[in-house]
Design a protein around this motif. Structure first.
Motif, PDB file in Angstrom:
ATOM      1  N   HIS A  57     -40.025 -13.695  22.822  1.00 24.08           N
ATOM      2  CA  HIS A  57     -38.580 -13.634  22.657  1.00 24.08           C
ATOM      3  C   HIS A  57     -37.967 -14.934  22.166  1.00 24.08           C
ATOM      4  N   HIS A  95     -46.307 -16.452  32.449  1.00 28.25           N
ATOM      5  CA  HIS A  95     -45.022 -17.066  32.114  1.00 28.25           C
ATOM      6  C   HIS A  95     -45.156 -17.929  30.864  1.00 28.25           C
ATOM      7  N   GLY A 135     -38.615 -18.127  23.044  1.00 25.00           N
ATOM      8  CA  GLY A 135     -38.558 -19.266  23.954  1.00 25.00           C
ATOM      9  C   GLY A 135     -37.209 -19.398  24.630  1.00 25.00           C
ATOM     10  N   HIS A 136     -37.026 -20.505  25.329  1.00 23.81           N
ATOM     11  CA  HIS A 136     -35.768 -20.761  26.026  1.00 23.81           C
ATOM     12  C   HIS A 136     -34.737 -21.316  25.060  1.00 23.81           C
ATOM     13  N   HIS A 162     -43.748 -16.011  26.884  1.00 24.78           N
ATOM     14  CA  HIS A 162     -42.460 -16.435  26.352  1.00 24.78           C
ATOM     15  C   HIS A 162     -42.444 -16.484  24.834  1.00 24.78           C
TER      16      HIS A 162
END
Length: 85
Positions: free
Chosen positions: A40, A33, A42-43, A37
């Motif tokens: 893409h 996890h 990140g969040h 990441h």
């Protein structure tokens, strides 16, 4: 050297390694996890395709859409002096 060490760990200490296998699989979940990441962005920051319009035009279109939505959701338009009641 790493190949030889891995071979002897698997051949001579198989029983010791297999008892830790479920814990190693569980440890891989958070590790994947964290490290996966990066692919893409990140969040929070998903990139959208560029429409070619200037940013000001997009913001103005957004403001017009918000105003139209407010007008449609408000059953009776309020007068400016009506808020003093």
């Amino acid at each position: 050297m790493i190949g030889v060490a891995s071979y002897f760990l698997l051949v001579e200490h198989r029983q010791h390694l297999f008892q830790w296998l479920p814990f190693l699989l569980l440890a891989l979940c958070p590790l994947m996890h964290v490290f996966m990441h990066g692919g893409h962005g990140g969040h929070g920051g998903h990139k959208h395709r560029d429409t070619g319009e200037p940013k000001e035009a997009e913001e103005e279109a957004y403001r017009r859409g918000v105003e139209e939505g407010k007008k449609q959701s408000d059953p009776q338009p309020r007068k400016e002096n009506d808020h003093a009641r």
